[in-house]
Write a protein that holds these residues in place. Sequence first.
Motif, PDB file in Angstrom:
ATOM      1  N   ASP A  95       3.264   0.475  -8.590  1.00 22.91           N
ATOM      2  CA  ASP A  95       2.377   1.642  -8.489  1.00 22.91           C
ATOM      3  C   ASP A  95       3.141   2.875  -8.010  1.00 22.91           C
ATOM      4  O   ASP A  95       2.925   3.986  -8.503  1.00 22.91           O
ATOM      5  N   HIS A 103     -10.385  -8.850  -9.811  1.00 22.30           N
ATOM      6  CA  HIS A 103     -10.311  -8.018 -11.023  1.00 22.30           C
ATOM      7  C   HIS A 103     -11.245  -8.568 -12.099  1.00 22.30           C
ATOM      8  O   HIS A 103     -11.899  -7.809 -12.817  1.00 22.30           O
ATOM      9  N   THR A 144       9.361 -17.436  -4.053  1.00 21.25           N
ATOM     10  CA  THR A 144       9.583 -17.037  -2.650  1.00 21.25           C
ATOM     11  C   THR A 144       8.398 -16.255  -2.067  1.00 21.25           C
ATOM     12  O   THR A 144       8.460 -15.835  -0.914  1.00 21.25           O
ATOM     13  N   GLY A 174       6.239  -6.177  -6.432  1.00 20.73           N
ATOM     14  CA  GLY A 174       4.822  -6.436  -6.672  1.00 20.73           C
ATOM     15  C   GLY A 174       4.103  -5.152  -7.056  1.00 20.73           C
ATOM     16  O   GLY A 174       4.726  -4.145  -7.414  1.00 20.73           O
ATOM     17  N   GLY A 175       2.785  -5.189  -6.936  1.00 19.48           N
ATOM     18  CA  GLY A 175       1.966  -4.056  -7.356  1.00 19.48           C
ATOM     19  C   GLY A 175       2.299  -2.775  -6.613  1.00 19.48           C
ATOM     20  O   GLY A 175       2.258  -1.688  -7.203  1.00 19.48           O
ATOM     21  N   SER A 176       2.643  -2.885  -5.336  1.00 19.08           N
ATOM     22  CA  SER A 176       2.920  -1.666  -4.566  1.00 19.08           C
ATOM     23  C   SER A 176       4.127  -0.927  -5.128  1.00 19.08           C
ATOM     24  O   SER A 176       4.111   0.310  -5.269  1.00 19.08           O
ATOM     25  N   ASN A 224      -2.556   1.973 -14.486  1.00 19.02           N
ATOM     26  CA  ASN A 224      -3.139   2.409 -13.213  1.00 19.02           C
ATOM     27  C   ASN A 224      -2.135   2.321 -12.069  1.00 19.02           C
ATOM     28  O   ASN A 224      -1.199   1.525 -12.108  1.00 19.02           O
ATOM     29  N   LYS A 273      -6.884   6.359   0.304  1.00 22.80           N
ATOM     30  CA  LYS A 273      -6.194   5.532  -0.681  1.00 22.80           C
ATOM     31  C   LYS A 273      -6.899   5.766  -2.008  1.00 22.80           C
ATOM     32  O   LYS A 273      -8.093   5.501  -2.126  1.00 22.80           O
ATOM     33  N   SER A 328      -0.660  -4.578 -12.570  1.00 20.65           N
ATOM     34  CA  SER A 328      -0.053  -3.257 -12.751  1.00 20.65           C
ATOM     35  C   SER A 328       1.084  -3.301 -13.773  1.00 20.65           C
ATOM     36  O   SER A 328       1.412  -2.293 -14.387  1.00 20.65           O
ATOM     37  N   HIS A 355      -4.500  -5.557   0.287  1.00 21.91           N
ATOM     38  CA  HIS A 355      -5.615  -5.322  -0.641  1.00 21.91           C
ATOM     39  C   HIS A 355      -6.395  -6.618  -0.940  1.00 21.91           C
ATOM     40  O   HIS A 355      -7.630  -6.660  -0.845  1.00 21.91           O
ATOM     41  N   ASN A 384       0.871  -1.181   0.000  1.00 18.51           N
ATOM     42  CA  ASN A 384       0.000   0.000   0.000  1.00 18.51           C
ATOM     43  C   ASN A 384       0.911   1.235   0.000  1.00 18.51           C
ATOM     44  O   ASN A 384       1.053   1.927   1.018  1.00 18.51           O
ATOM     45  N   LEU A 413      10.637 -16.077 -10.133  1.00 22.50           N
ATOM     46  CA  LEU A 413      10.818 -15.007  -9.142  1.00 22.50           C
ATOM     47  C   LEU A 413       9.699 -15.013  -8.102  1.00 22.50           C
ATOM     48  O   LEU A 413       9.823 -14.381  -7.053  1.00 22.50           O
ATOM     49  N   THR A 471       7.488  -9.474  -9.301  1.00 18.07           N
ATOM     50  CA  THR A 471       7.867 -10.560  -8.393  1.00 18.07           C
ATOM     51  C   THR A 471       6.659 -11.195  -7.704  1.00 18.07           C
ATOM     52  O   THR A 471       6.831 -12.077  -6.858  1.00 18.07           O
ATOM     53  N   ASN A 504      -0.750  -2.407 -17.128  1.00 22.83           N
ATOM     54  CA  ASN A 504      -1.807  -1.414 -17.244  1.00 22.83           C
ATOM     55  C   ASN A 504      -1.298  -0.027 -16.858  1.00 22.83           C
ATOM     56  O   ASN A 504      -0.139   0.126 -16.463  1.00 22.83           O
TER      57      ASN A 504
HETATM   58  N1  LIG Z   1      -2.163  -0.786 -10.385  1.00 18.03           N
HETATM   59  C1  LIG Z   1      -3.155  -1.655 -10.385  1.00 18.03           C
HETATM   60  O1  LIG Z   1      -3.732  -1.973 -11.418  1.00 18.03           O
HETATM   61  C2  LIG Z   1      -3.561  -2.278  -9.084  1.00 18.03           C
HETATM   62  C3  LIG Z   1      -4.568  -3.258  -9.079  1.00 18.03           C
HETATM   63  C4  LIG Z   1      -4.910  -3.848  -7.873  1.00 18.03           C
HETATM   64  C5  LIG Z   1      -4.267  -3.460  -6.708  1.00 18.03           C
HETATM   65  N2  LIG Z   1      -3.304  -2.497  -6.728  1.00 18.03           N
HETATM   66  C6  LIG Z   1      -2.579  -2.070  -5.520  1.00 18.03           C
HETATM   67  O2  LIG Z   1      -1.372  -2.833  -5.460  1.00 18.03           O
HETATM   68  C7  LIG Z   1      -0.988  -2.995  -4.079  1.00 18.03           C
HETATM   69  C8  LIG Z   1      -0.814  -4.464  -3.743  1.00 18.03           C
HETATM   70  O3  LIG Z   1       0.156  -5.041  -4.586  1.00 18.03           O
HETATM   71  P1  LIG Z   1       0.483  -6.601  -4.515  1.00 18.03           P
HETATM   72  O4  LIG Z   1      -0.765  -7.335  -4.197  1.00 18.03           O
HETATM   73  O5  LIG Z   1       1.195  -6.948  -5.748  1.00 18.03           O
HETATM   74  O6  LIG Z   1       1.391  -6.764  -3.248  1.00 18.03           O
HETATM   75  P2  LIG Z   1       2.618  -5.888  -2.718  1.00 18.03           P
HETATM   76  O7  LIG Z   1       3.382  -5.337  -3.864  1.00 18.03           O
HETATM   77  O8  LIG Z   1       2.084  -4.925  -1.706  1.00 18.03           O
HETATM   78  O9  LIG Z   1       3.530  -6.978  -2.019  1.00 18.03           O
HETATM   79  C9  LIG Z   1       3.061  -7.666  -0.882  1.00 18.03           C
HETATM   80  C10 LIG Z   1       4.238  -8.214  -0.081  1.00 18.03           C
HETATM   81  O10 LIG Z   1       4.858  -9.254  -0.820  1.00 18.03           O
HETATM   82  C11 LIG Z   1       6.271  -9.099  -0.776  1.00 18.03           C
HETATM   83  N3  LIG Z   1       6.836  -9.714  -1.981  1.00 18.03           N
HETATM   84  C12 LIG Z   1       6.652  -9.343  -3.261  1.00 18.03           C
HETATM   85  N4  LIG Z   1       7.282 -10.185  -4.099  1.00 18.03           N
HETATM   86  C13 LIG Z   1       7.883 -11.114  -3.321  1.00 18.03           C
HETATM   87  C14 LIG Z   1       8.693 -12.248  -3.591  1.00 18.03           C
HETATM   88  N5  LIG Z   1       8.975 -12.627  -4.847  1.00 18.03           N
HETATM   89  N6  LIG Z   1       9.166 -12.986  -2.551  1.00 18.03           N
HETATM   90  C15 LIG Z   1       8.849 -12.629  -1.277  1.00 18.03           C
HETATM   91  N7  LIG Z   1       8.095 -11.576  -0.956  1.00 18.03           N
HETATM   92  C16 LIG Z   1       7.608 -10.824  -1.972  1.00 18.03           C
HETATM   93  C17 LIG Z   1       6.465  -7.586  -0.696  1.00 18.03           C
HETATM   94  O11 LIG Z   1       7.713  -7.257  -0.139  1.00 18.03           O
HETATM   95  C18 LIG Z   1       5.320  -7.185   0.204  1.00 18.03           C
HETATM   96  O12 LIG Z   1       5.685  -7.286   1.560  1.00 18.03           O
HETATM   97  C19 LIG Z   1      -2.096  -2.347  -3.260  1.00 18.03           C
HETATM   98  O13 LIG Z   1      -1.729  -1.026  -2.911  1.00 18.03           O
HETATM   99  C20 LIG Z   1      -3.273  -2.337  -4.202  1.00 18.03           C
HETATM  100  O14 LIG Z   1      -4.230  -1.367  -3.890  1.00 18.03           O
HETATM  101  C21 LIG Z   1      -2.944  -1.930  -7.904  1.00 18.03           C
END
Ligand SMILES: NC(=O)c1ccc[n+]([C@@H]2O[C@H](COP(=O)([O-])OP(=O)(O)OC[C@H]3O[C@@H](n4cnc5c(N)ncnc54)[C@H](O)[C@@H]3O)[C@@H](O)[C@H]2O)c1
Length: 388
Positions: free
Chosen positions: A102, A198, A182, A97-99, A149, A160, A144, A282, A71, A179, A138, A147
């Motif tokens: 983004d 989604h 883990t 990841g997405g965070s 967004n 948010k 994301s 999320h 987030n 990747l 990862t 796209n």
């Molecule tokens: N842009 C978009 O289209 C879109 C769509 C939906 C949600 N979001 C937003 O994206 C965010 C969530 O992203 P997310 O779900 O990808 O999770 P995230 O990016 O928040 O990651 C979650 C956790 O996983 C860990 N992690 C990631 N890859 C890893 C790996 N390979 N090995 C070990 N740990 C790993 C990260 O360090 C983190 O602690 C939220 O803020 C949400 O609102 C964006």
Amino acid sequence: MNAFQFQNPTKIVFGPDTVEKLGELVQPFGKTVLLVYGSGSIKRTGLYDRVLSQLNGIGAKVLELPNVEPNPRLTTVKKGIEISRTHKVDFILAVGGGSVIDAAKAVAAGVPYEGDVWDFCIRKAVVREAIPLGTILTLAATGSEMNGNAVVSNWEEQQKRGLGSPHLYPKFSILDPTLTYTVPQDQTVNGTVDIMSHVFEQYFSRTADTPLQERFCESILLTVIENAAKALAVPDDYAARANLMWAGTMALNGGLISVGVQNDWASHGIEHEISAIYDIPHGAGLAVVFPNWMKAVFQERLDRFVQYAVRVWGIDPTGKTDEETALAGIAATRAFFTSIGAPSRLADFGIGSEHLDRMAEEAVRFGSIGSFKKLEKQDVRDILELSL
Ligand SMILES: NC(=O)c1ccc[n+]([C@@H]2O[C@H](COP(=O)([O-])OP(=O)(O)OC[C@H]3O[C@@H](n4cnc5c(N)ncnc54)[C@H](O)[C@@H]3O)[C@@H](O)[C@H]2O)c1
């Protein structure tokens, strides 16, 4: 089907060891790169070293924005904007990841904009240009990586909000399923729910005569349902991780699966209000909210919920009313979430009724949400109450 235009400019580079192509992918965009990443899992796995070796290989100057929060926060985005301006960054590389992705997108949009980057999130300004960015994904979840967004949290104001623009599509995204070996169990679960959510937002629509789009959605749901359990049982099951990863990308890649279809997105709006205050993952929030949204709206278009129950969950409609079949599909959704270990109630996070009014009010701040059924403040509050 409604009229539509579709264009997705992101190049996908999919497969094991595709990180080794990073240098050649970045090279056309310049020499000064901002590397954006999270809490350090990329250092533990050795990915960080592989990325740096690729960037060093093309003689890039690398600046870093580490510690992007799950987030991602506006304060972190602003830090990235400052670094990028000071060092005249040419390209932003998000590894995570997405965070992380983004946050990188918000930085990319914020650098050339003279005002406050939050303006994009509160609809005070529109993104007219952005620094080019690329990603190494990862975690299979948000889409994301393909796209335009991004979602950013303004922690000080407990808001948010999303921003989006065609300028924010990554130039490329490297998708190496190995990747994601883990990724911890709970994040694999959250990602699974996020991908399915989604699809739900695009599938539960009032638009008629869209059989291809509906089957795209159903095939992604079936693929995710089959492969999530496999990835949870054997985290380094390549086929399971690869299928989850591609499903996640396809589920939200600029609308391919729902071209010409009116989307809903009310459940995401409601979840954002929960995680704005409580900072929960999320996907976990969506696992709680979505089946309750379904219960609240399914009568609006019973036929779509019957189709969902039959085609996705294999519910036999014989001897059942449409309402019973639809409800069996919703129950199957909840049962699946529970079977993979997703939460089902806000109480699972220690969340009570204290802020229900505020969350409901914020969710409709810009007007009613959703299109399958337009939700007003009281409707949102009812769904949140069902979720306690
Ligand atoms: N842009 C978009 O289209 C879109 C769509 C939906 C949600 N979001 C937003 O994206 C965010 C969530 O992203 P997310 O779900 O990808 O999770 P995230 O990016 O928040 O990651 C979650 C956790 O996983 C860990 N992690 C990631 N890859 C890893 C790996 N390979 N090995 C070990 N740990 C790993 C990260 O360090 C983190 O602690 C939220 O803020 C949400 O609102 C964006």
